[in-house]
Design an enzyme around this catalytic site. Structure first.
Site, PDB file in Angstrom:
ATOM      1  N   SER A 113       0.808  -1.213   0.000  1.00 25.06           N
ATOM      2  CA  SER A 113       0.000   0.000   0.000  1.00 25.06           C
ATOM      3  C   SER A 113       0.846   1.270   0.000  1.00 25.06           C
ATOM      4  O   SER A 113       1.643   1.478  -0.896  1.00 25.06           O
ATOM      5  CB  SER A 113      -0.957  -0.045   1.188  1.00 25.06           C
ATOM      6  OG  SER A 113      -1.868   1.010   1.106  1.00 25.06           O
ATOM      7  N   HIS A 114       0.710   2.079   1.022  1.00 26.86           N
ATOM      8  CA  HIS A 114       1.368   3.385   1.073  1.00 26.86           C
ATOM      9  C   HIS A 114       2.777   3.310   1.646  1.00 26.86           C
ATOM     10  O   HIS A 114       3.447   4.329   1.759  1.00 26.86           O
ATOM     11  CB  HIS A 114       0.515   4.325   1.915  1.00 26.86           C
ATOM     12  CG  HIS A 114       0.171   3.691   3.227  1.00 26.86           C
ATOM     13  ND1 HIS A 114      -0.725   2.648   3.322  1.00 26.86           N
ATOM     14  CD2 HIS A 114       0.620   3.913   4.476  1.00 26.86           C
ATOM     15  CE1 HIS A 114      -0.813   2.269   4.579  1.00 26.86           C
ATOM     16  NE2 HIS A 114      -0.005   3.013   5.296  1.00 26.86           N
ATOM     17  N   ASP A 278      -2.548   6.384  -3.492  1.00 26.39           N
ATOM     18  CA  ASP A 278      -1.381   5.771  -2.852  1.00 26.39           C
ATOM     19  C   ASP A 278      -0.754   4.674  -3.709  1.00 26.39           C
ATOM     20  O   ASP A 278      -1.130   4.493  -4.868  1.00 26.39           O
ATOM     21  CB  ASP A 278      -1.765   5.215  -1.474  1.00 26.39           C
ATOM     22  CG  ASP A 278      -2.638   3.980  -1.587  1.00 26.39           C
ATOM     23  OD1 ASP A 278      -3.379   3.882  -2.576  1.00 26.39           O
ATOM     24  OD2 ASP A 278      -2.570   3.112  -0.702  1.00 26.39           O
ATOM     25  N   ASP A 280      -0.997   1.415  -4.074  1.00 26.79           N
ATOM     26  CA  ASP A 280      -1.818   0.422  -4.767  1.00 26.79           C
ATOM     27  C   ASP A 280      -3.160   0.986  -5.232  1.00 26.79           C
ATOM     28  O   ASP A 280      -4.024   0.229  -5.684  1.00 26.79           O
ATOM     29  CB  ASP A 280      -2.037  -0.807  -3.886  1.00 26.79           C
ATOM     30  CG  ASP A 280      -2.767  -0.481  -2.605  1.00 26.79           C
ATOM     31  OD1 ASP A 280      -2.608   0.653  -2.103  1.00 26.79           O
ATOM     32  OD2 ASP A 280      -3.520  -1.326  -2.104  1.00 26.79           O
ATOM     33  N   ASP A 282      -5.768   2.478  -3.702  1.00 29.18           N
ATOM     34  CA  ASP A 282      -7.050   2.410  -2.997  1.00 29.18           C
ATOM     35  C   ASP A 282      -7.321   3.641  -2.137  1.00 29.18           C
ATOM     36  O   ASP A 282      -8.450   3.847  -1.698  1.00 29.18           O
ATOM     37  CB  ASP A 282      -7.194   1.104  -2.198  1.00 29.18           C
ATOM     38  CG  ASP A 282      -6.092   0.899  -1.189  1.00 29.18           C
ATOM     39  OD1 ASP A 282      -5.175   1.746  -1.110  1.00 29.18           O
ATOM     40  OD2 ASP A 282      -6.146  -0.123  -0.477  1.00 29.18           O
ATOM     41  N   ARG A 283      -6.308   4.457  -1.892  1.00 25.84           N
ATOM     42  CA  ARG A 283      -6.542   5.642  -1.054  1.00 25.84           C
ATOM     43  C   ARG A 283      -6.739   6.887  -1.915  1.00 25.84           C
ATOM     44  O   ARG A 283      -6.353   6.906  -3.083  1.00 25.84           O
ATOM     45  CB  ARG A 283      -5.345   5.893  -0.139  1.00 25.84           C
ATOM     46  CG  ARG A 283      -5.130   4.791   0.844  1.00 25.84           C
ATOM     47  CD  ARG A 283      -4.050   5.165   1.841  1.00 25.84           C
ATOM     48  NE  ARG A 283      -4.034   4.153   2.888  1.00 25.84           N
ATOM     49  CZ  ARG A 283      -3.519   4.310   4.091  1.00 25.84           C
ATOM     50  NH1 ARG A 283      -2.949   5.458   4.408  1.00 25.84           N
ATOM     51  NH2 ARG A 283      -3.547   3.344   4.979  1.00 25.84           N
ATOM     52  N   THR A 345     -11.483  -0.738  12.367  1.00 26.32           N
ATOM     53  CA  THR A 345     -10.553  -0.297  11.326  1.00 26.32           C
ATOM     54  C   THR A 345     -10.220  -1.445  10.377  1.00 26.32           C
ATOM     55  O   THR A 345      -9.999  -2.560  10.814  1.00 26.32           O
ATOM     56  CB  THR A 345      -9.264   0.202  12.010  1.00 26.32           C
ATOM     57  OG1 THR A 345      -9.611   1.342  12.784  1.00 26.32           O
ATOM     58  CG2 THR A 345      -8.208   0.578  10.999  1.00 26.32           C
ATOM     59  N   LYS A 377     -11.489  -0.161  -0.992  1.00 26.06           N
ATOM     60  CA  LYS A 377     -11.560   1.281  -1.145  1.00 26.06           C
ATOM     61  C   LYS A 377     -10.980   1.624  -2.515  1.00 26.06           C
ATOM     62  O   LYS A 377     -10.223   0.840  -3.084  1.00 26.06           O
ATOM     63  CB  LYS A 377     -10.854   1.988  -0.004  1.00 26.06           C
ATOM     64  CG  LYS A 377      -9.439   1.598   0.199  1.00 26.06           C
ATOM     65  CD  LYS A 377      -8.987   2.066   1.578  1.00 26.06           C
ATOM     66  CE  LYS A 377      -7.613   1.512   1.889  1.00 26.06           C
ATOM     67  NZ  LYS A 377      -7.402   1.281   3.295  1.00 26.06           N
TER      68      LYS A 377
HETATM   69  C1  G1P Z   1      -4.207   1.540   8.365  1.00 29.45           C
HETATM   70  C2  G1P Z   1      -5.411   2.449   8.453  1.00 29.45           C
HETATM   71  C3  G1P Z   1      -6.673   1.675   8.141  1.00 29.45           C
HETATM   72  C4  G1P Z   1      -6.540   1.008   6.785  1.00 29.45           C
HETATM   73  C5  G1P Z   1      -5.270   0.177   6.735  1.00 29.45           C
HETATM   74  C6  G1P Z   1      -5.030  -0.413   5.361  1.00 29.45           C
HETATM   75  O1  G1P Z   1      -4.330   0.503   9.309  1.00 29.45           O
HETATM   76  O2  G1P Z   1      -5.506   3.039   9.725  1.00 29.45           O
HETATM   77  O3  G1P Z   1      -7.760   2.536   8.187  1.00 29.45           O
HETATM   78  O4  G1P Z   1      -7.641   0.183   6.526  1.00 29.45           O
HETATM   79  O5  G1P Z   1      -4.144   0.980   7.080  1.00 29.45           O
HETATM   80  O6  G1P Z   1      -4.839   0.576   4.389  1.00 29.45           O
HETATM   81  P1  G1P Z   1      -3.591   0.535  10.733  1.00 29.45           P
HETATM   82  O7  G1P Z   1      -2.115   0.719  10.472  1.00 29.45           O
HETATM   83  O8  G1P Z   1      -4.136   1.719  11.467  1.00 29.45           O
HETATM   84  O9  G1P Z   1      -3.946  -0.764  11.382  1.00 29.45           O
HETATM   85 ZN    ZN Z   2      -3.401   1.270  -0.303  1.00 29.33          ZN
END
Ligand code: G1P
Ligand code: ZN
Length: 547
Positions: A113-114, A278, A280, A282-283, A345, A377
């Site tokens: 992801s990010h 981001d 991948d 999704d954000r 979450t 997302k």
């Molecule tokens: C974080 C974000 C959460 C999201 C996840 C995946 O998770 O807070 O909302 O779904 O990344 O992108 P966390 O590191 O808080 O568990």
């Molecule tokens: Zn992502």
């Protein structure tokens, strides 16, 4: 070409987190590490014989190597057909869309992801199920159990697989189809949004956009949809080519990491809409001229304006937000007379509600927003939603936000992250606060009084599954308006622990809406540090990241 069975030893650290298994690239590169996890997935899907799976990644370092390993293992495990994104590229929402469209058994997304990419950064792998969404905990737990007991894995003895030309090839009895990474997703977007209207506005110059692909997966999608299909001038998409190390930056769409975009949006040359996605895809982050929209507000505004968009013209069945997300959308739901759910979450908790048709839109404060069109997302979807609203309303982002606050009040909101703190100390902080919770209720701190303190548990209304320990919620009442502080530990970090503190206050008075959130929330921020004794437990007097 033959199938080989390789003897292996279990690794004990392959429990998927909030969003799949994320580790340093070097961890994944250890002999048998990725293979063990992938075999654990196949062992969990005992019924993958002859089935179709979708696979692609965000193009980060190790993407291609991992794809080759997984494709060979898929062939050896009897998978019938693999749909692979061209060059190994598929965004997370595109995987979700393709699984649904081709009725695949599931899909594998290669991404962290990010998190940053590169040989010294992160890699990840996530399994999605047949509804297109992340595997529920029941399945990720089975994968983990298989990973603990694994003794061997199956693979195919074969040369590297061609991923750059569209078309079909076979690997043993398995068919590999290299598909266009963008086409299916773009077609879905066209069904939801008024492309003609948006295109007219963009081509005539009535509407302008700058989209930051952050050198990650959404670049090709944004070039194809925003520039080629909708006619936004070339250059509207910046950093639009996926790079293995994302150009050395964090592919995380926030003001700190999308600096060039942020600077532009607060300059005299700002276009009407600024957005970023981001690693991948999704954000999303949404900006207007001289204004930044929190993801929580964005969700509320999309919900309030949904009927302006063709795909949602019939209205919304309901909405949902993750627990720490601000309660701005709750107020919209109340006005619309629709259900509003508070889930833990992680995107996976929205899946059942979406499948059951109980909700249409959902979102998280962490720059995630989406609808029932996929089960992930979806960054670019959120951008198109905003663009469609702007094309219809012909008002600025800022005017739309201010009107929204005037109607519903403003939920001042901020998230403070204390990153890479000692994991045991962070856990002790949470445990201690949980223990003291009941004593805190009724206590006054300055102008506020603690109304409740609980440890969030969620019972899924569809399958009755229960998730405990999802974060501590402290409700406050007082002269400043209804407020809340939430504490939880991240489930996606790869080093130590990250303590997340979410602070929110509802301000009904429009005269007070024009404040900076950090000042509007200053007292509560101090209180959040004192209540949990953050400095004593973590040694930190200030957060490492503020969003
Ligand atoms: C974080 C974000 C959460 C999201 C996840 C995946 O998770 O807070 O909302 O779904 O990344 O992108 P966390 O590191 O808080 O568990
Ligand atoms: Zn992502």
């Amino acid at each position: 070409m033959t199938i080989k069975t390789i003897t292996t030893q279990p690794f004990t650290d392959q429990r998927p987190g909030t969003s799949g298994l994320r580790k340093r690239v070097r961890v994944f590169q250890q002999a048998h590490y990725l293979e063990n996890f992938v075999q654990a997935i196949f062992n969990t899907l005992s019924d993958c014989q002859g089935q179709t799976l979708v696979i692609g990644g965000d193009g980060r370092y190790y993407n291609r190597e991992a794809l080759n390993i997984i494709l060979r293992m898929a062939a050896a495990n009897g998978v019938g057909r693999m749909l692979v994104g061209q060059h190994g590229i598929l965004s997370t929402p595109a995987v979700s869309c393709i699984i649904r469209k081709y009725k695949a058994l599931g899909g594998i997304v290669l991404s962290a992801s990010h998190n940053p990419g590169g040989p010294d950064a992160d890699f990840g792998i996530k399994y999605n199920v047949s509804n297109g969404g992340p595997a529920p905990e029941r399945i990720t737990e089975q994968i983990f159990q298989h990973s603990l007991n694994i003794r061997e894995y199956r693979t195919f003895d074969a040369a590297d697989i061609q991923l750059d030309e569209l078309g079909e090839q076979s690997l043993g009895d398995m068919q590999i189809v290299v598909i266009d990474s963008v086409a299916d997703y773009a077609e879905l977007m066209e069904q939801l949004f008024d492309f003609e209207r948006m295109s007219q506005a963009l081509r005539s110059g009535a509407l302008s956009i700058r989209f930051d692909g952050m050198n990650a997966v959404t670049g090709p999608y944004a070039h194809a949809i925003l520039e080629q299909r909708l006619g936004a001038p070339a250059g509207s998409v910046i950093r639009g080519t996926p790079l293995p190390d994302f150009g050395g930056d964090h592919p995380d769409p926030n003001l700190a990491h999308a600096q060039e975009l942020a600077a532009l949006m607060f300059s005299p040359h700002a276009p009407d809409l600024g957005a970023a996605s981001d690693g991948d895809g999704d954000r999303n982050m949404i900006l207007g001229k001289d204004c930044y929209i929190t993801p929580s507000d964005s969700l509320a505004i999309l919900a309030a304006n949904a009927t302006l968009v063709p795909g949602y013209a019939q209205g919304l069945a309901g909405v949902a937000r993750s627990m720490p997300t601000s309660r701005a959308v709750d107020r919209v739901a109340e006005t619309l007379g629709i259900e509003c759910f508070e889930t833990p979450t992680g995107w996976k908790f929205f899946g059942n509600l979406l499948d059951a048709g109980r909700i249409t839109l959902c979102g998280e404060e962490s720059f995630g927003t989406s609808s029932d069109h996929v089960r992930e997302k979806d960054g670019l979807w959120a951008v198109l939603f905003w663009l469609n609203i702007l094309a219809v309303r012909q008002e600025s982002v800022q005017a739309i936000v201010q009107q929204h606050w005037a109607t519903y009040g403003r939920n001042f909101y901020t998230r403070h992250d204390y990153e890479a703190v000692d994991a045991e100390r962070a856990q002790a902080l949470v445990d201690d606060l949980r223990r003291r919770g009941s004593e805190l209720v009724g206590q006054r701190f300055g102008s506020v009084e603690i109304d409740y303190c609980d440890d969030f548990s969620y019972t899924d209304p569809i399958d009755d599954s229960v998730s405990h320990n999802q974060g501590l919620r402290i409700g406050l009442r007082g002269s400043g308006g209804e407020a809340r502080i939430v504490y939880r530990l991240s489930g996606t970090g790869t080093q130590g622990a990250t303590l997340r503190v979410y602070i929110e206050r509802h301000e009904p008075d429009p005269e007070r809406h024009d404040q900076d959130p950090q000042s509007a929330l200053a007292d509560l921020i101090t209180l959040s540090q004192e209540l949990a004794q953050i400095a004593a437990y973590t040694g930190r007097t200030a957060p490492s990241v503020i969003t």
